[in-house]
Design a protein around this motif. Sequence first.
Motif, PDB file in Angstrom:
ATOM      1  N   PHE A 161       3.391  12.047   2.751  1.00  0.00           N
ATOM      2  CA  PHE A 161       4.042  11.218   3.768  1.00  0.00           C
ATOM      3  C   PHE A 161       3.043  10.741   4.823  1.00  0.00           C
ATOM      4  N   ILE A 162       2.205  11.649   5.326  1.00  0.00           N
ATOM      5  CA  ILE A 162       1.225  11.272   6.352  1.00  0.00           C
ATOM      6  C   ILE A 162       0.218  10.273   5.786  1.00  0.00           C
TER       7      ILE A 162
ATOM      8  N   PHE B 254       0.823  -1.207   0.000  1.00  0.00           N
ATOM      9  CA  PHE B 254       0.000   0.000   0.000  1.00  0.00           C
ATOM     10  C   PHE B 254       0.857   1.256   0.000  1.00  0.00           C
ATOM     11  N   ALA B 255       1.990   1.239   0.688  1.00  0.00           N
ATOM     12  CA  ALA B 255       2.889   2.399   0.684  1.00  0.00           C
ATOM     13  C   ALA B 255       3.407   2.663  -0.727  1.00  0.00           C
ATOM     14  N   ILE B 256       3.781   1.612  -1.433  1.00  0.00           N
ATOM     15  CA  ILE B 256       4.263   1.752  -2.812  1.00  0.00           C
ATOM     16  C   ILE B 256       3.135   2.260  -3.716  1.00  0.00           C
ATOM     17  N   ALA B 257       1.942   1.688  -3.561  1.00  0.00           N
ATOM     18  CA  ALA B 257       0.802   2.127  -4.367  1.00  0.00           C
ATOM     19  C   ALA B 257       0.478   3.597  -4.089  1.00  0.00           C
ATOM     20  N   TRP B 258       0.557   4.021  -2.826  1.00  0.00           N
ATOM     21  CA  TRP B 258       0.297   5.409  -2.457  1.00  0.00           C
ATOM     22  C   TRP B 258       1.301   6.346  -3.125  1.00  0.00           C
ATOM     23  N   LEU B 259       2.573   5.967  -3.106  1.00  0.00           N
ATOM     24  CA  LEU B 259       3.597   6.798  -3.735  1.00  0.00           C
ATOM     25  C   LEU B 259       3.386   6.896  -5.248  1.00  0.00           C
ATOM     26  N   LEU B 260       3.044   5.777  -5.881  1.00  0.00           N
ATOM     27  CA  LEU B 260       2.778   5.795  -7.320  1.00  0.00           C
ATOM     28  C   LEU B 260       1.561   6.656  -7.651  1.00  0.00           C
ATOM     29  N   CYS B 261       0.526   6.547  -6.847  1.00  0.00           N
ATOM     30  CA  CYS B 261      -0.677   7.352  -7.055  1.00  0.00           C
ATOM     31  C   CYS B 261      -0.357   8.838  -6.876  1.00  0.00           C
ATOM     32  N   SER B 262       0.407   9.166  -5.848  1.00  0.00           N
ATOM     33  CA  SER B 262       0.794  10.562  -5.616  1.00  0.00           C
ATOM     34  C   SER B 262       1.617  11.102  -6.776  1.00  0.00           C
TER      35      SER B 262
ATOM     36  N   GLY C 172      -9.870  20.719  -6.729  1.00  0.00           N
ATOM     37  CA  GLY C 172      -8.475  20.686  -7.140  1.00  0.00           C
ATOM     38  C   GLY C 172      -7.644  19.873  -6.167  1.00  0.00           C
ATOM     39  N   TRP C 173      -6.499  19.463  -6.614  1.00  0.00           N
ATOM     40  CA  TRP C 173      -5.584  18.726  -5.748  1.00  0.00           C
ATOM     41  C   TRP C 173      -4.790  19.713  -4.899  1.00  0.00           C
ATOM     42  N   HIS C 174      -4.568  19.364  -3.662  1.00  0.00           N
ATOM     43  CA  HIS C 174      -3.731  20.154  -2.754  1.00  0.00           C
ATOM     44  C   HIS C 174      -2.680  19.203  -2.202  1.00  0.00           C
ATOM     45  N   LEU C 175      -1.724  18.872  -3.026  1.00  0.00           N
ATOM     46  CA  LEU C 175      -0.726  17.856  -2.712  1.00  0.00           C
ATOM     47  C   LEU C 175       0.518  18.506  -2.120  1.00  0.00           C
ATOM     48  N   THR C 176       0.890  18.064  -0.924  1.00  0.00           N
ATOM     49  CA  THR C 176       2.120  18.537  -0.288  1.00  0.00           C
ATOM     50  C   THR C 176       2.972  17.318   0.079  1.00  0.00           C
ATOM     51  N   VAL C 177       4.250  17.545   0.261  1.00  0.00           N
ATOM     52  CA  VAL C 177       5.144  16.454   0.658  1.00  0.00           C
ATOM     53  C   VAL C 177       4.702  15.893   2.006  1.00  0.00           C
TER      54      VAL C 177
ATOM     55  N   ALA D 276      -0.387   6.469   7.101  1.00  0.00           N
ATOM     56  CA  ALA D 276      -1.730   6.056   7.539  1.00  0.00           C
ATOM     57  C   ALA D 276      -2.225   4.840   6.767  1.00  0.00           C
ATOM     58  N   TRP D 277      -2.092   4.874   5.436  1.00  0.00           N
ATOM     59  CA  TRP D 277      -2.534   3.733   4.628  1.00  0.00           C
ATOM     60  C   TRP D 277      -1.713   2.481   4.934  1.00  0.00           C
TER      61      TRP D 277
END
Length: 84
Positions: A59-60, A16-24, A50-55, A64-65
Amino acid sequence: MKLHACKFGIAAALSFAIAWLLCSLLVMLLPGMTMGLSGDMLHMDISQMGWHLTVKGVFIGMIAWAVVAGFIGWLLAWIYNRLV
């Protein structure tokens, strides 16, 4: 066949961490496409959002996922082992 519940949980968490990073990464590179796809997946029109994507947010969310997926993976393996 029994599953090692802790190892299965760790594998789920890492997956899930890998999938989250790929999705981000996809959101960063293709925000319009991912917004449309997200709306389709939710059966909603979210195109005005809109997306509000921050580093920090990436990470959080990843942590969590990973924690939730690790626990669910462990729980799945634990229940499976009880049914075998």
